[in-house]
Design an enzyme around this catalytic site. Structure first.
Site, PDB file in Angstrom:
ATOM      1  N   LYS A  22       0.829  -1.216   0.000  1.00  0.00           N
ATOM      2  CA  LYS A  22       0.000   0.000   0.000  1.00  0.00           C
ATOM      3  C   LYS A  22       0.858   1.259   0.000  1.00  0.00           C
ATOM      4  CE  LYS A  22      -2.517   2.673   3.468  1.00  0.00           C
ATOM      5  NZ  LYS A  22      -1.471   3.310   4.236  1.00  0.00           N
ATOM      6  N   ASN A  23       1.808   1.333   0.939  1.00  0.00           N
ATOM      7  CA  ASN A  23       2.525   2.599   1.080  1.00  0.00           C
ATOM      8  C   ASN A  23       3.532   2.849  -0.048  1.00  0.00           C
ATOM      9  OD1 ASN A  23       0.942   3.329   3.190  1.00  0.00           O
ATOM     10  ND2 ASN A  23       2.396   2.725   4.791  1.00  0.00           N
ATOM     11  N   CYS A 120      -5.228   8.326   8.391  1.00  0.00           N
ATOM     12  CA  CYS A 120      -5.534   7.876   9.756  1.00  0.00           C
ATOM     13  C   CYS A 120      -5.286   9.013  10.730  1.00  0.00           C
ATOM     14  CB  CYS A 120      -4.673   6.676  10.120  1.00  0.00           C
ATOM     15  SG  CYS A 120      -5.166   5.191   9.239  1.00  0.00           S
ATOM     16  N   ARG A 125      -0.440  15.461  12.831  1.00  0.00           N
ATOM     17  CA  ARG A 125       0.466  14.877  11.832  1.00  0.00           C
ATOM     18  C   ARG A 125       1.106  16.022  11.057  1.00  0.00           C
ATOM     19  NH1 ARG A 125      -2.005   9.476   9.023  1.00  0.00           N
ATOM     20  NH2 ARG A 125       0.152   9.279   8.365  1.00  0.00           N
ATOM     21  N   ILE A 127       3.483  18.582   8.802  1.00  0.00           N
ATOM     22  CA  ILE A 127       4.128  18.408   7.490  1.00  0.00           C
ATOM     23  C   ILE A 127       5.296  19.380   7.341  1.00  0.00           C
ATOM     24  CG2 ILE A 127       2.068  17.454   6.359  1.00  0.00           C
ATOM     25  CD1 ILE A 127       1.782  20.237   4.967  1.00  0.00           C
ATOM     26  N   ASP A 128       5.823  19.844   8.483  1.00  0.00           N
ATOM     27  CA  ASP A 128       6.896  20.843   8.425  1.00  0.00           C
ATOM     28  C   ASP A 128       8.129  20.356   7.652  1.00  0.00           C
ATOM     29  OD1 ASP A 128       6.924  19.146  10.838  1.00  0.00           O
ATOM     30  OD2 ASP A 128       8.862  20.065  11.194  1.00  0.00           O
ATOM     31  N   GLN A 129       8.426  19.048   7.700  1.00  0.00           N
ATOM     32  CA  GLN A 129       9.624  18.564   6.995  1.00  0.00           C
ATOM     33  C   GLN A 129       9.397  18.509   5.482  1.00  0.00           C
ATOM     34  OE1 GLN A 129      12.602  18.249   8.690  1.00  0.00           O
ATOM     35  NE2 GLN A 129      11.233  19.157  10.215  1.00  0.00           N
ATOM     36  N   ASP A 310       3.369   0.451  12.135  1.00  0.00           N
ATOM     37  CA  ASP A 310       2.118  -0.017  11.531  1.00  0.00           C
ATOM     38  C   ASP A 310       1.784  -1.465  11.915  1.00  0.00           C
ATOM     39  OD1 ASP A 310       1.812   2.459  10.449  1.00  0.00           O
ATOM     40  OD2 ASP A 310       2.614   1.926   8.491  1.00  0.00           O
ATOM     41  N   ARG A 403      -9.253   0.562   3.326  1.00  0.00           N
ATOM     42  CA  ARG A 403      -8.287   1.496   2.741  1.00  0.00           C
ATOM     43  C   ARG A 403      -6.956   0.803   2.474  1.00  0.00           C
ATOM     44  NH1 ARG A 403      -6.929   5.971   6.380  1.00  0.00           N
ATOM     45  NH2 ARG A 403      -5.257   5.842   4.897  1.00  0.00           N
TER      46      ARG A 403
HETATM   47  N1  EPU Z   1       6.721  14.194  11.284  1.00  0.00           N
HETATM   48  C1  EPU Z   1       7.067  15.491  11.572  1.00  0.00           C
HETATM   49  N2  EPU Z   1       7.096  16.387  10.548  1.00  0.00           N
HETATM   50  C2  EPU Z   1       6.814  16.024   9.254  1.00  0.00           C
HETATM   51  C3  EPU Z   1       6.479  14.706   8.971  1.00  0.00           C
HETATM   52  C4  EPU Z   1       6.436  13.790  10.002  1.00  0.00           C
HETATM   53  O1  EPU Z   1       7.320  15.833  12.726  1.00  0.00           O
HETATM   54  O2  EPU Z   1       6.865  16.891   8.381  1.00  0.00           O
HETATM   55  C5  EPU Z   1       6.698  13.210  12.377  1.00  0.00           C
HETATM   56  C6  EPU Z   1       5.321  12.569  12.569  1.00  0.00           C
HETATM   57  O3  EPU Z   1       4.506  13.349  13.420  1.00  0.00           O
HETATM   58  C7  EPU Z   1       5.681  11.224  13.165  1.00  0.00           C
HETATM   59  C8  EPU Z   1       7.015  10.890  12.501  1.00  0.00           C
HETATM   60  O4  EPU Z   1       7.533  12.121  12.014  1.00  0.00           O
HETATM   61  O5  EPU Z   1       5.889  11.360  14.546  1.00  0.00           O
HETATM   62  C9  EPU Z   1       6.940   9.933  11.361  1.00  0.00           C
HETATM   63  O6  EPU Z   1       6.003  10.398  10.386  1.00  0.00           O
HETATM   64  P1  EPU Z   1       6.136  10.012   8.849  1.00  0.00           P
HETATM   65  O7  EPU Z   1       6.205  11.253   8.051  1.00  0.00           O
HETATM   66  O8  EPU Z   1       7.224   8.992   8.701  1.00  0.00           O
HETATM   67  O9  EPU Z   1       4.741   9.301   8.565  1.00  0.00           O
HETATM   68  P2  EPU Z   1       3.799   9.490   7.291  1.00  0.00           P
HETATM   69  O10 EPU Z   1       4.628   9.614   6.071  1.00  0.00           O
HETATM   70  O11 EPU Z   1       2.762  10.502   7.572  1.00  0.00           O
HETATM   71  C10 EPU Z   1       3.785   6.953   6.714  1.00  0.00           C
HETATM   72  C11 EPU Z   1       2.756   5.893   6.504  1.00  0.00           C
HETATM   73  C12 EPU Z   1       2.136   5.535   7.849  1.00  0.00           C
HETATM   74  C13 EPU Z   1       3.224   5.092   8.826  1.00  0.00           C
HETATM   75  C14 EPU Z   1       4.334   6.151   8.913  1.00  0.00           C
HETATM   76  C15 EPU Z   1       5.519   5.703   9.738  1.00  0.00           C
HETATM   77  C16 EPU Z   1       1.940   6.406   4.293  1.00  0.00           C
HETATM   78  C17 EPU Z   1       0.848   6.915   3.449  1.00  0.00           C
HETATM   79  N3  EPU Z   1       1.737   6.408   5.604  1.00  0.00           N
HETATM   80  O12 EPU Z   1       3.099   8.071   7.264  1.00  0.00           O
HETATM   81  O13 EPU Z   1       1.318   4.421   7.549  1.00  0.00           O
HETATM   82  O14 EPU Z   1       2.671   4.914  10.116  1.00  0.00           O
HETATM   83  O15 EPU Z   1       4.804   6.454   7.590  1.00  0.00           O
HETATM   84  O16 EPU Z   1       6.069   4.531   9.232  1.00  0.00           O
HETATM   85  O17 EPU Z   1       2.981   5.988   3.787  1.00  0.00           O
HETATM   86  C18 EPU Z   1      -0.500   2.974   7.777  1.00  0.00           C
HETATM   87  O18 EPU Z   1      -0.150   2.424   6.731  1.00  0.00           O
HETATM   88  O19 EPU Z   1      -1.343   2.500   8.578  1.00  0.00           O
HETATM   89  C19 EPU Z   1       0.106   4.252   8.143  1.00  0.00           C
HETATM   90  C20 EPU Z   1      -0.435   5.094   8.997  1.00  0.00           C
END
Ligand code: EPU
Length: 439
Positions: A22-23, A120, A125, A127-129, A310, A403
């Site tokens: 999925k991801n 989810c 969550r 998106i600053d990075q 996950d 999903r």
């Molecule tokens: N974070 C920041 N700033 C950012 C982005 C992330 O502080 O700009 C923090 C988040 O708050 C969190 C950590 O960094 O504490 C990790 O977040 P990450 O960006 O890695 O997660 P994501 O990309 O939003 C993806 C998967 C999630 C999975 C996470 C971690 C997708 C679509 N989603 O989310 O998958 O939990 O990586 O591995 O790829 C799932 O499949 O059930 C799911 C939620």
């Protein structure tokens, strides 16, 4: 409302074939927007998140040709739009991965506009990075009123060095996509190393990009003028495989989980072994057997190659019936993603949450109840608990599960589970429809 109805207690036996990741899919489909030419994707999971993204690309003017249920040919050559029109906002707000369209549109058109993503709900969550990375590539970023607007200075992104302050899967992916066609060289430091990051890099490279280092903590990208068509097969889903492994650990039995990359499952396999489950690895399958009692274990989630966040709720569900106290600590999401604990408690689990940890005191058995899928993996956890419980479990809000899991009911039924999907009216709290066996 559609629900899953599970009569627990059947051990699982047989073989389950794992679908595409999925991801990886939700990153690769938006990345295909960068490709001029026909892009054939194989082993795409048949889940609602990929459907949503394919719908969005169709609205944008891409030709989307389903060759069979898991193979699609995408032709985004004539897509002109760099702004997602209002009729798409409902879709972009539904899923997390819609923010990869920002990286892809910026890379292709030098401009992008979309809504903030959904996905989810684990609380905040940020998106600053993503913003930091795209800004470093020369984009003016504006996040306001639920929208993201981006415009590359001079109309094109420029390669640069970006250090991620937090290891983020999403930010790594968004920056990789955008940098694939930026002018010059981009170096992204402190990146995520998940298997789907490597899969995205392999996809981009097979479409003509020059991405190196994926799977390590530094990714180097030499921007190319444009991406060309090609064919790509997605990797199998590590988390879907882990979910079936956890299910047999909870319900007992022996299953062969096939079409997997056992290396991606190593930390799940070794944690299950610690819990008294036998796991044998083949070339592209794992054989999982649980006959004796479960053993307690502690685990802490971390970015790959650490234990995947996950898989956290599913493992807690397994540990509910392991004698002694197990401690499950969430190390990726700062709010713990513990909403599923309340649902497991309805089934008789004994779990206390403190800060980032769940303290799971093993009980003799779980008992069926009506529970909710609070999010995708929380939903998988209550299904696993239902398979192991005595009596009937009804799982509501299954759209979360759909999903991310292809044909979950069919796959579990083929393993001998008594699970079906029913459409039954909602009744006031405490009342059950005819035929309901109180657990
Ligand atoms: N974070 C920041 N700033 C950012 C982005 C992330 O502080 O700009 C923090 C988040 O708050 C969190 C950590 O960094 O504490 C990790 O977040 P990450 O960006 O890695 O997660 P994501 O990309 O939003 C993806 C998967 C999630 C999975 C996470 C971690 C997708 C679509 N989603 O989310 O998958 O939990 O990586 O591995 O790829 C799932 O499949 O059930 C799911 C939620």
């Amino acid at each position: 409302m559609e629900k899953y109805v599970i009569q627990g207690g059947n051990p699982l036996r047989g073989e389950v074939e794992i679908s595409g990741a999925k991801n990886a899919a939700v990153a690769i489909i938006p990345a295909a927007l960068m490709v001029r030419g026909v892009c054939r994707l194989e082993n795409l999971p048949e889940i609602s998140d990929t459907d949503t993204l394919l719908h969005i690309l169709t609205y944008l003017g891409a030709k989307v040709n389903m060759i069979n249920r898991t193979t699609v040919e995408l032709d985004c050559t004539h897509v002109q739009m760099d702004i997602l029109p209002e009729k798409m906002w409902e879709l972009t707000r539904k899923i997390r991965a819609s923010y990869y369209l920002i990286g892809a549109m910026l890379g292709r058109f030098g401009r992008a506009r979309s809504t903030m993503p959904g996905g989810c709900n684990f609380g905040e969550r940020p998106i600053d990075q993503h913003i930091k990375g795209l800004t470093a590539l020369g984009a003016d970023m504006d996040v306001n009123g639920g929208f993201i607007r981006a415009a590359a200075k001079g109309g094109r992104l420029k390669g640069t060095t970006v250090y991620l302050d937090k290891v983020s899967v999403g930010a790594t992916i968004n920056i990789m996509i955008a940098a694939a066609t930026a002018d010059g060289r981009t170096v992204i430091e402190n990146v995520a190393r998940e298997p789907h990051i490597v899969d995205l890099a392999n996809f981009l490279n097979s479409m003509g990009a020059d991405v190196r280092g994926a799977g390590t903590d530094v990714i180097k990208i030499r921007g190319v003028k444009q991406l060309h068509g090609g064919s790509y097969t997605l990797i199998p889903d590590q988390i879907e495989a882990g979910t079936y492994m956890a299910a047999v650990a909870a319900a007992g039995g022996t299953i062969r989980v096939s079409n997997v990359i056992p290396k991606h499952l190593e930390c799940i396999s070794s944690k299950l072994r610690e819990m008294g489950v036998q796991v044998e690895e083949g070339d592209d399958y794992v054989l999982v057997r649980r006959e004796g009692p479960l053993h307690r274990a502690n685990l802490k989630t971390m970015p790959y190659p650490g234990f995947p966040t996950d898989m956290h709720p599913q493992m807690t569900a397994v540990l509910c019936c392991a004698p002694g106290v197990s401690v499950v600590t969430e190390g990726v999401w700062s709010n713990g993603r513990f909403k599923y604990v309340g649902e497991l408690k309805k089934m008789g689990a004994n779990i206390q949450v403190e800060d980032q940890s769940a303290f799971v005191q093993g009980v003799d058995h779980l008992t069926g109840a009506t529970v909710k899928a609070c999010d995708l993996r929380a939903g998988a956890a209550v299904v696993i608990a239902g398979l192991a419980a005595s009596g009937v479990t009804k799982v509501e809000d299954i759209s979360y599960i759909e999903r991310g899991y292809q044909n979950l009911v069919g796959k579990f039924r083929a393993l001998g589970a008594d699970i079906c999907c029913v459409d039954e009216p909602d009744l006031p709290d405490g009342q059950h429809s005819a035929g309901w066996i109180a657990g």
